[in-house]
Design an enzyme around this catalytic site. Structure first.
Site, PDB file in Angstrom:
ATOM      1  N   ASN A  11       1.100  -0.899   5.669  1.00  0.00           N
ATOM      2  CA  ASN A  11       1.495  -1.490   4.401  1.00  0.00           C
ATOM      3  C   ASN A  11       2.177  -2.809   4.744  1.00  0.00           C
ATOM      4  O   ASN A  11       3.206  -2.806   5.412  1.00  0.00           O
ATOM      5  CB  ASN A  11       2.460  -0.530   3.681  1.00  0.00           C
ATOM      6  CG  ASN A  11       3.084  -1.147   2.452  1.00  0.00           C
ATOM      7  OD1 ASN A  11       2.553  -2.104   1.896  1.00  0.00           O
ATOM      8  ND2 ASN A  11       4.214  -0.602   2.023  1.00  0.00           N
ATOM      9  N   CYS A  65       0.849  -1.191   0.000  1.00  0.00           N
ATOM     10  CA  CYS A  65       0.000   0.000   0.000  1.00  0.00           C
ATOM     11  C   CYS A  65       0.883   1.239   0.000  1.00  0.00           C
ATOM     12  O   CYS A  65       2.101   1.146   0.144  1.00  0.00           O
ATOM     13  CB  CYS A  65      -0.871   0.009   1.239  1.00  0.00           C
ATOM     14  SG  CYS A  65      -1.901  -1.467   1.370  1.00  0.00           S
ATOM     15  N   LYS A 123      10.373 -11.277 -23.377  1.00  0.00           N
ATOM     16  CA  LYS A 123      10.856 -10.107 -22.631  1.00  0.00           C
ATOM     17  C   LYS A 123      11.738  -9.239 -23.527  1.00  0.00           C
ATOM     18  O   LYS A 123      11.616  -8.027 -23.542  1.00  0.00           O
ATOM     19  CB  LYS A 123      11.661 -10.612 -21.440  1.00  0.00           C
ATOM     20  CG  LYS A 123      11.533 -10.129 -20.084  1.00  0.00           C
ATOM     21  CD  LYS A 123      10.316  -9.771 -19.353  1.00  0.00           C
ATOM     22  CE  LYS A 123       9.023  -9.565 -19.975  1.00  0.00           C
ATOM     23  NZ  LYS A 123       7.854 -10.243 -19.583  1.00  0.00           N
ATOM     24  N   HIS A 135      14.573 -28.714 -36.181  1.00  0.00           N
ATOM     25  CA  HIS A 135      13.446 -28.823 -37.100  1.00  0.00           C
ATOM     26  C   HIS A 135      13.122 -27.484 -37.757  1.00  0.00           C
ATOM     27  O   HIS A 135      12.002 -27.265 -38.189  1.00  0.00           O
ATOM     28  CB  HIS A 135      12.228 -29.386 -36.368  1.00  0.00           C
ATOM     29  CG  HIS A 135      12.472 -30.749 -35.819  1.00  0.00           C
ATOM     30  ND1 HIS A 135      12.553 -31.867 -36.617  1.00  0.00           N
ATOM     31  CD2 HIS A 135      12.713 -31.174 -34.555  1.00  0.00           C
ATOM     32  CE1 HIS A 135      12.813 -32.930 -35.864  1.00  0.00           C
ATOM     33  NE2 HIS A 135      12.929 -32.523 -34.600  1.00  0.00           N
ATOM     34  N   LYS A 191      -0.561  -2.470 -20.486  1.00  0.00           N
ATOM     35  CA  LYS A 191      -0.364  -3.311 -19.298  1.00  0.00           C
ATOM     36  C   LYS A 191      -1.524  -4.277 -19.129  1.00  0.00           C
ATOM     37  O   LYS A 191      -1.345  -5.430 -18.765  1.00  0.00           O
ATOM     38  CB  LYS A 191      -0.242  -2.399 -18.072  1.00  0.00           C
ATOM     39  CG  LYS A 191      -0.012  -3.136 -16.762  1.00  0.00           C
ATOM     40  CD  LYS A 191       1.385  -3.688 -16.707  1.00  0.00           C
ATOM     41  CE  LYS A 191       1.646  -4.600 -15.527  1.00  0.00           C
ATOM     42  NZ  LYS A 191       2.735  -5.542 -15.811  1.00  0.00           N
TER      43      LYS A 191
HETATM   44  C1  G6P Z   1      -0.222  -7.844 -21.280  1.00  0.00           C
HETATM   45  C2  G6P Z   1       1.004  -7.446 -20.490  1.00  0.00           C
HETATM   46  C3  G6P Z   1       1.819  -8.681 -20.139  1.00  0.00           C
HETATM   47  C4  G6P Z   1       0.964  -9.689 -19.392  1.00  0.00           C
HETATM   48  C5  G6P Z   1      -0.300 -10.027 -20.178  1.00  0.00           C
HETATM   49  C6  G6P Z   1      -1.278 -10.821 -19.351  1.00  0.00           C
HETATM   50  O1  G6P Z   1       0.168  -8.325 -22.525  1.00  0.00           O
HETATM   51  O2  G6P Z   1       1.798  -6.552 -21.234  1.00  0.00           O
HETATM   52  O3  G6P Z   1       2.929  -8.323 -19.348  1.00  0.00           O
HETATM   53  O4  G6P Z   1       1.696 -10.843 -19.170  1.00  0.00           O
HETATM   54  O5  G6P Z   1      -0.976  -8.844 -20.574  1.00  0.00           O
HETATM   55  O6  G6P Z   1      -1.719 -10.007 -18.303  1.00  0.00           O
HETATM   56  P1  G6P Z   1      -2.323 -10.543 -16.950  1.00  0.00           P
HETATM   57  O7  G6P Z   1      -2.696  -9.309 -16.192  1.00  0.00           O
HETATM   58  O8  G6P Z   1      -3.533 -11.355 -17.305  1.00  0.00           O
HETATM   59  O9  G6P Z   1      -1.303 -11.367 -16.273  1.00  0.00           O
END
Ligand code: G6P
Length: 606
Positions: free
Chosen positions: A96, A2, A483, A502, A601
């Site tokens: 927190n 938090c 990544k 393959h 995100k």
């Molecule tokens: C987006 C984000 C990824 C994440 C994916 C699934 O593509 O950029 O970083 O892994 O969504 O998100 P979630 O919230 O379901 O884990």
């Protein structure tokens, strides 16, 4: 995880607290609250906008506490928002962290006549301090004697109505920064809301308790009445302060690995029985015993965590597992029987394809489970049962700490299911021991960040990368490639080491490096052969190998060593190395690592 902020000084506290709180909001919170000595508590779901709208009255209080909640125990409602208070409304607490033994403490307090107004773990502290104060102890002694009985993590702010100038703060596992102004003091979970007022700060250490007034602060521990902590003059601006001094959230979040692993494991291991205790699965324990198939569904990085989950659960629990990305699962007419469970893995708990896949499973009669980080999110609410990650908010679009946490929780689920099925106590104990060592081992990988940066520089001109691995390291290779491509926009491809011949091997030449994930595991020799095949085609090789493996160093061009652990848990340590590689590679290019182009995100559309 938090956000907390407190003020005591000569100025009107309310605007300072509200402004400070809004600066902490970047981490994304679900509820907010404020305590002012002349107005009491104002709390609300939502964040600072909602709090401002609700806290309308004029206040002349010169001290107060403010809190942004990221729910762990109890849904994000007004009652569960902080600050919490005791039966007499004398003690106010913003917290927190997680109080692990809150349940037993709470039962004792209820038996002694205390009434609880929230479902949080935090509220027990207010009632415990109330009891100590009633035993005629000073505010300080009441807090110290309470903390002696508490296990868990905390960054605490405590106010006592009878001594409004004094705020007591304590740190155990959750950060606390003390800001020192002229005739005023600020306390926060990070430096962000403080830098505007003062650059003079003290970073509390675990076990520290500070007694803070406008003109003074004394830091002590449970045992010592006073300890020395040096004041630092920081040069950060607000942006840097919110990142804890790191240049990007992605790096900050990778460096949170030890804490994230601790948080995923906390209170969930029964050491002497080699078992996992998962409260969130207890309500469906009977159904889990009868399960004959588990279908994992997830997207992106969470999908790769799910793939590692497949290896873990088949290996430790002998239960057949299928893994599918959400967008495929929901349309492929999955065959689901009465004894099938569908497990959704999602950091946000809101990814549409994962959510709809889980709903499809439910429609077809499956038991639905979740491994979710965001408490109270749609997936967490709609699944029958599940396990929270407690990894804290993740800001970097490319998931890092959430992945580590997801794999850890899946290992716990594998252990949980395994010990209820065929896994022996002895083998269970081995996994428990290895899990407990992970936070420390993760620090050793993080310590290689500079060396990994140098490596990223060496390969900075490569436009293509292949990532390979076998068994547990196969999904790690896929995640390592993801990544790199999502943060650096270079072509990176992951493949099972055995599949290389393959197709992918055709791409290899002296300008096409391969990252080989090769821990000392049951398939080591086979991966080693694949590595040699690449070297024979003059392909540069970066190996992620186990410390002490000299053989690999003779063949590979470069090696990043990670500590030894049980085979099932190698993905966590290898992944940290690959996260660092991707981060440094992208950061060296000057890219917007935290917000890669074209990506979001949380993907709440198809
Ligand atoms: C987006 C984000 C990824 C994440 C994916 C699934 O593509 O950029 O970083 O892994 O969504 O998100 P979630 O919230 O379901 O884990």
């Amino acid at each position: 995880m938090c956000g907390i902020f407190a003020y005591t000084g000569g100025r009107n506290a309310k605007p300072i607290l509200l402004e400070g709180l809004s600066m902490l909001e970047y981490r994304g919170y679900d509820s907010a609250g404020l305590y002012l000595s002349d107005q009491g508590v104002t709390r609300t779901p939502g964040a600072v906008t909602e709090l401002r709208a609700k806290a309308t009255g004029e206040s002349s209080a010169k001290s107060g506490l403010a809190h942004l909640r990221w729910a762990t125990h109890g849904e994000p409602t007004e009652e569960n928002a902080h600050p919490h208070t005791d039966c007499d409304s004398n003690v106010y607490i913003a917290h927190n962290g997680i109080i692990e033994n809150f349940n037993e403490l709470k039962q004792g307090l209820i038996a002694r006549g205390h009434t609880f107004k929230s479902k949080t773990d935090t509220e027990v502290l207010a009632h415990m301090i109330e009891e100590e104060l009633k035993a005629d102890k000073s505010f300080e002694d009441a807090v110290v004697d309470t903390l002696k009985k508490v296990h868990g993590t905390y960054g605490l702010l405590i106010s006592y109505a009878k001594e409004p100038e004094t705020i007591i703060t304590a740190r155990m596992g959750s950060p606390i920064v003390l800001g020192i102004g002229k005739g005023e003091r600020f306390i926060a979970s990070d430096a962000t809301p403080i830098v505007k007022h003062t650059k003079k700060m003290v970073f509390l250490e675990d076990g520290d308790i500070a007694i803070v007034t406008p003109d003074s602060h004394r830091i002590r521990t449970l045992k010592e009445a006073s300890v020395d902590r040096k004041e630092e003059e920081i040069s950060w601006d607000v942006g840097e302060a919110s990142r804890g001094g790191y240049p990007h959230f992605m790096l900050k979040e990778i460096f949170e690995a030890p804490e994230v692993l601790e948080n995923a494991l906390r209170g969930r291991l029964i050491v002497n029985e080699g078992r996992a205790k998962l409260g969130g699965l207890e309500s469906v324990a009977k159904q889990l015993e009868k399960l004959d198939r588990l279908m994992i569904t997830a997207c992106g990085t969470a999908y790769y965590a799910g793939l590692i989950g497949e290896y873990l659960i088949e290996d430790l629990a002998g239960l057949p597992v299928e893994v599918d990305v959400g967008s495929e699962f929901r349309y492929r007419k999955p065959i689901i029987g009465k004894k099938t469970a569908v497990l959704a893995v999602s950091q946000s708990g809101e990814t549409l394809d994962t959510l709809e896949a889980m709903r499809e499973g439910k429609r077809r009669g499956a038991l639905t489970l979740g491994v979710v980080n965001a408490v109270g999110s749609t997936i967490a609410r709609e699944t029958d049962a599940g396990v929270y990650n407690h990894a804290g908010p993740e800001i970097g679009v490319a998931s890092t700490k959430a992945f580590l946490s997801q794999v850890t929780v899946l290992a716990l689920i594998a252990l949980f299911l395994g010990r209820a099925r065929s896994l022996s106590e002895e083998d269970g104990k081995k996994i428990v021991k290895a899990l407990m060592e992970l936070p420390e081992l993760s620090k050793k990988v993080l310590a290689k960040s500079d060396a990994i940066k140098a490596l990223a520089l060496k390969y900075k001109d490569a436009r293509d990368f292949l990532f390979i691995g076998r068994r547990y390291s196969y999904p790690v290779a896929l995640e390592g490639a993801l990544k790199l491509k999502e943060t650096s926009y270079v072509h990176a491809e992951g493949c099972a080491a055995g599949e290389m011949k393959h197709g992918p091997l055709a791409m290899i030449d002296n300008k096409f490096p391969t990252v080989v994930v090769i821990p000392m595991d049951s398939v080591y020799q086979k991966t080693l052969s694949n590595m040699i095949e690449i070297k024979t085609r003059k392909g540069p090789v970066i190996a992620i190998a186990t410390e002490g493996d000299v053989r690999v160093a003779e063949i590979a061009d470069d090696v990043i060593y990670v500590p030894k652990t049980e085979e099932q848990l190698t993905p966590i340590l290898s992944a940290i190395a690959l996260q660092l590689f991707a981060y440094h590679f992208a950061a060296e290019k000057g890219l917007n690592v935290d917000r890669p182009r074209n990506l979001a995100k949380s993907v709440t559309v198809e």
